[in-house]
Design a protein around this motif. Structure first.
Motif, PDB file in Angstrom:
ATOM      1  N   ILE A 232       0.842  -1.206   0.000  1.00 51.35           N
ATOM      2  CA  ILE A 232       0.000   0.000   0.000  1.00 51.35           C
ATOM      3  C   ILE A 232       0.876   1.254   0.000  1.00 51.35           C
ATOM      4  CG2 ILE A 232      -0.237   0.111   2.544  1.00 51.35           C
ATOM      5  CD1 ILE A 232      -3.099   1.123   2.083  1.00 51.35           C
ATOM      6  N   GLY A 233       2.008   1.196   0.727  1.00 54.71           N
ATOM      7  CA  GLY A 233       2.936   2.318   0.723  1.00 54.71           C
ATOM      8  C   GLY A 233       3.699   2.420  -0.582  1.00 54.71           C
ATOM      9  N   ILE A 234       4.140   1.273  -1.088  1.00 54.25           N
ATOM     10  CA  ILE A 234       4.911   1.243  -2.340  1.00 54.25           C
ATOM     11  C   ILE A 234       4.084   1.762  -3.507  1.00 54.25           C
ATOM     12  CG2 ILE A 234       5.937  -0.332  -4.038  1.00 54.25           C
ATOM     13  CD1 ILE A 234       6.991  -1.983  -1.712  1.00 54.25           C
ATOM     14  N   PHE A 235       2.805   1.385  -3.553  1.00 52.47           N
ATOM     15  CA  PHE A 235       1.941   1.834  -4.644  1.00 52.47           C
ATOM     16  C   PHE A 235       1.503   3.289  -4.469  1.00 52.47           C
ATOM     17  CE2 PHE A 235       0.328  -2.780  -5.443  1.00 52.47           C
ATOM     18  CZ  PHE A 235       1.552  -3.088  -6.009  1.00 52.47           C
ATOM     19  N   GLN A 236       1.735   3.857  -3.298  1.00 57.36           N
ATOM     20  CA  GLN A 236       1.265   5.207  -3.012  1.00 57.36           C
ATOM     21  C   GLN A 236       2.225   6.290  -3.479  1.00 57.36           C
ATOM     22  OE1 GLN A 236      -1.801   6.410  -1.076  1.00 57.36           O
ATOM     23  NE2 GLN A 236      -0.949   7.946  -2.445  1.00 57.36           N
ATOM     24  N   TYR A 237       3.515   6.079  -3.250  1.00 52.89           N
ATOM     25  CA  TYR A 237       4.477   7.171  -3.370  1.00 52.89           C
ATOM     26  C   TYR A 237       5.101   7.308  -4.747  1.00 52.89           C
ATOM     27  CZ  TYR A 237       4.573   8.244   1.634  1.00 52.89           C
ATOM     28  OH  TYR A 237       4.264   8.646   2.900  1.00 52.89           O
ATOM     29  N   TYR A 238       4.317   7.499  -5.764  1.00 51.61           N
ATOM     30  CA  TYR A 238       4.874   8.028  -7.003  1.00 51.61           C
ATOM     31  C   TYR A 238       3.879   9.027  -7.556  1.00 51.61           C
ATOM     32  CZ  TYR A 238       2.294   3.898  -8.762  1.00 51.61           C
ATOM     33  OH  TYR A 238       1.355   2.924  -9.001  1.00 51.61           O
ATOM     34  N   GLY A 239       4.384   9.930  -8.368  1.00 52.27           N
ATOM     35  CA  GLY A 239       3.592  11.068  -8.818  1.00 52.27           C
ATOM     36  C   GLY A 239       4.419  12.334  -8.761  1.00 52.27           C
ATOM     37  N   PHE A 240       5.413  12.351  -7.847  1.00 55.35           N
ATOM     38  CA  PHE A 240       6.270  13.535  -7.743  1.00 55.35           C
ATOM     39  C   PHE A 240       7.020  13.797  -9.036  1.00 55.35           C
ATOM     40  CE2 PHE A 240       8.581   9.865  -6.058  1.00 55.35           C
ATOM     41  CZ  PHE A 240       9.772   9.914  -6.750  1.00 55.35           C
ATOM     42  N   GLU A 241       7.288  12.725  -9.811  1.00 56.29           N
ATOM     43  CA  GLU A 241       8.035  12.911 -11.060  1.00 56.29           C
ATOM     44  C   GLU A 241       7.232  13.671 -12.105  1.00 56.29           C
ATOM     45  OE1 GLU A 241       5.593   9.296 -11.809  1.00 56.29           O
ATOM     46  OE2 GLU A 241       6.613  10.194 -10.107  1.00 56.29           O
ATOM     47  N   ALA A 242       5.877  13.686 -11.955  1.00 55.70           N
ATOM     48  CA  ALA A 242       5.034  14.424 -12.897  1.00 55.70           C
ATOM     49  C   ALA A 242       5.361  15.913 -12.871  1.00 55.70           C
ATOM     50  CB  ALA A 242       3.559  14.204 -12.569  1.00 55.70           C
ATOM     51  N   CYS A 243       5.828  16.408 -11.736  1.00 54.68           N
ATOM     52  CA  CYS A 243       6.231  17.816 -11.641  1.00 54.68           C
ATOM     53  C   CYS A 243       7.324  18.126 -12.661  1.00 54.68           C
ATOM     54  CB  CYS A 243       6.731  18.131 -10.240  1.00 54.68           C
ATOM     55  SG  CYS A 243       5.535  17.806  -8.910  1.00 54.68           S
ATOM     56  N   GLY A 244       8.210  17.167 -12.910  1.00 51.79           N
ATOM     57  CA  GLY A 244       9.292  17.357 -13.867  1.00 51.79           C
ATOM     58  C   GLY A 244       8.901  17.054 -15.294  1.00 51.79           C
ATOM     59  N   ASP A 245       7.840  16.274 -15.489  1.00 53.11           N
ATOM     60  CA  ASP A 245       7.399  15.946 -16.849  1.00 53.11           C
ATOM     61  C   ASP A 245       6.963  17.192 -17.610  1.00 53.11           C
ATOM     62  OD1 ASP A 245       7.869  13.235 -16.534  1.00 53.11           O
ATOM     63  OD2 ASP A 245       5.865  12.827 -15.776  1.00 53.11           O
ATOM     64  N   VAL A 246       6.480  18.211 -16.880  1.00 53.23           N
ATOM     65  CA  VAL A 246       6.002  19.450 -17.514  1.00 53.23           C
ATOM     66  C   VAL A 246       7.000  20.581 -17.287  1.00 53.23           C
ATOM     67  CG1 VAL A 246       3.567  18.818 -17.373  1.00 53.23           C
ATOM     68  CG2 VAL A 246       4.641  19.957 -15.425  1.00 53.23           C
ATOM     69  N   ALA A 247       8.284  20.254 -17.288  1.00 50.59           N
ATOM     70  CA  ALA A 247       9.330  21.231 -16.945  1.00 50.59           C
ATOM     71  C   ALA A 247       9.336  22.446 -17.857  1.00 50.59           C
ATOM     72  CB  ALA A 247      10.701  20.540 -16.978  1.00 50.59           C
ATOM     73  N   GLU A 248       8.882  22.301 -19.109  1.00 48.70           N
ATOM     74  CA  GLU A 248       8.894  23.425 -20.042  1.00 48.70           C
ATOM     75  C   GLU A 248       7.653  24.302 -19.908  1.00 48.70           C
ATOM     76  OE1 GLU A 248       9.857  22.211 -24.080  1.00 48.70           O
ATOM     77  OE2 GLU A 248      11.193  20.653 -23.305  1.00 48.70           O
TER      78      GLU A 248
END
Length: 517
Positions: A232-248
């Motif tokens: 439940i924790g492992i599946f929870q903590y991703y999404g922060f990388e989306a902040c960098g996907d829209v870097a431009e």
């Protein structure tokens, strides 16, 4: 006075935009996106992708049944591990603020082949995750609309969520940013209101139960049970990388995106832990959940605490969370596909790199992020089990994409890479990088670990098999089409080049005589 302040603010923005454009040009790109995404909108995009409500509500019953209340500690452990990954990503995006995230990062840190495979795995994982999120939202929307929950109703409602998400993304960066902030606000308020109401009106236990497994481990060691529940924790903590996907699309990305990534971990993790805590302390009969007698404890709690009408209102907030999550995932997937297309790295690049000047979005990349998930959702009509098998790859693929970047960063450091962006870890860079890699490997092993000994071997190893199939297909594609070699854009330039030694030519007898003279 106000006019002077506005001029100063506009001048500051103009300076940032000029500096951002110059930095991007030095990396070999001229952006077509508009930098309309504010810092809070960028954070909200990462938060709604991480989506504490979606993650906790989806996996709470499974985690409680597997490990009992102590499963909540996985949020702390995994949060620390993923924070290390986010710190590594922060250094990279500060130096390479290019749309697409993991693909351009891997390209600059290692090379074209490694970048192609990193992006391929991550893109497939994103498209599958979009399908899993909208499919997971299907039953909730069906309940709100009063439909009888069935495969057909779930598919219909999933497609509705997917269409709404696609429309929001097609309206452009400003609308996407506004929708992300609205989604964040609704989700955080909903999580706090529901959590506090449950604690005030439905609490049945003290905090001491957070150390009581209620015998969930059975005859096994509790470590085995906790590892399973810890998903439940492992599946929870991703999404922060989306902040960098829209870097431009973010002004001053080298400063603002690393902050947004860390906020996503801190605030998203705290919200997820609080929601989980409120649910754990409010479940009246925990042994019934562990024994499989109550397989929908969240639904039971919501109906008890809020009644049928109140439960529908809460479900409405949950649906906003699912929609926001799908929307953020689509934004990330479309930017990655566009980044591939812009570098001519995949079949269909001619369409994927097309850009709408009026809306400032890559329309065909967005369509890809809608059509493929729709096909996966429709496939559940043939076999729900097949859909589950496909979705099994989603989290592993995202973690694998992460760790390929983390490994590329570690390799680059050992070969002399010195991060030069506005965010740097300094002397902590190497130990943080090593820690992030160790954490990621342990997490992936946990995801792939066989836990159903009575099931056929291919079901028991479905996560590992699905990952293997995606990698093999990508490898075959690379060998046949060789898209990775089509682009001459910069690659493997993070590692400083060794100065070439000048060739030493033999000295002739005439030159010796001349020197003596």
């Amino acid at each position: 006075m106000q006019e002077d302040l506005n001029k100063k603010m506009n001048g500051s923005k103009s300076e940032y935009h000029d500096s951002d454009a110059a930095h991007l040009a030095s990396l070999g790109y001229k952006s077509e996106f508009r930098r309309d995404m504010s810092p809070w909108a960028n954070f909200s995009l990462g938060f709604t992708y991480l989506s504490p409500v979606v993650g906790v509500y989806t996996l709470f019953a499974y985690a409680l049944a597997q490990g009992g209340p102590p499963m909540i500690w996985s949020f702390l452990i995994v949060g620390l591990g993923q924070l290390l990954v986010a710190l590594v990503f922060s250094e990279i995006v500060a130096q390479y603020p290019v749309a697409g995230g993991v693909y351009p990062w891997a390209r600059r840190l290692w090379g074209r082949k490694w970048a192609w495979m990193t992006g391929w795995i991550y893109l497939v994982a994103l498209l599958v995750t979009i399908a899993s999120v909208v499919y997971g939202a299907g039953p909730y929307l069906a309940q709100v609309l009063g439909f009888e929950i069935s495969v057909n109703a779930t598919i219909l409602c999933a497609i509705i969520i997917l269409v709404l998400s696609t429309i929001i993304n097609f309206l452009g960066t400003k609308v996407l940013a506004a929708a992300a902030v609205i989604g964040f606000t609704a989700e955080i308020i909903g999580a706090l209101v529901v959590g506090f109401w449950l604690l005030l009106t439905q609490r049945h236990h003290s905090l001491s139960i957070l150390f009581d497994s209620f015998g969930a481990q059975g005859s096994h060691s509790y470590l085995y049970a906790f590892a399973a529940a810890g998903l439940i924790g492992i599946f929870q903590y991703y999404g922060f990388e989306a902040c960098g996907d829209v870097a431009e699309e973010v002004p001053n990305p080298g400063v603002l995106i690393p902050k947004a990534m860390r906020r996503t971990i801190y605030i998203g993790g705290a919200a997820a832990t609080f929601v989980c805590l409120a649910l754990v302390l409010s479940v009246a009969d925990i042994p019934a959940v562990i024994a499989g007698k109550d397989v929908t404890p969240v639904d039971t709690l919501l109906n008890t605490a809020f009644g049928s009408v109140g439960a529908k209102i809460v479900l409405g907030i949950v649906l906003i969370s699912f929609l926001s999550c799908a929307m953020s995932l689509q934004a990330a997937a479309s930017r990655l596909a566009y980044s591939y297309g812009r570098d001519d790295m995949i079949i269909g690049s001619r369409l994927l790199k097309k850009f709408s000047v009026s809306r400032h979005i890559p329309p065909y990349s967005l369509l890809l992020a809608a059509i493929v998930p729709a096909i996966i959702v429709l496939g559940s009509k043939v076999s729900t089990d097949a859909l589950n098998k496909i979705i099994s790859f989603a989290s592993l693929g995202i973690y694998l994409g992460f760790q390929m970047v983390v490994l590329a960063a570690l390799r680059a450091r050992l070969k002399g890479w010195q991060p030069s962006g506005k965010y740097q870890l300094g002397k902590w860079g190497l130990p943080v990088n090593i820690g992030a890699l160790i954490y990621g490997i342990i997490a992936m092993i946990n995801m792939c670990w066989p836990r159903t000994p009575d099931a056929p071997w291919y079901d028991n190893y479905i996560v590992l098999l699905s990952g293997f199939v995606v990698v093999v297909i990508g490898t075959v594609y690379m060998m046949v089409h060789r898209s990775y070699g089509h682009s001459e854009m910069p690659h493997n330039d993070a590692i400083p080049k060794k100065p070439q030694k000048e060739a030493i030519l033999p000295v002739t007898s005439n030159q010796v005589d001349a020197l003596n003279d």
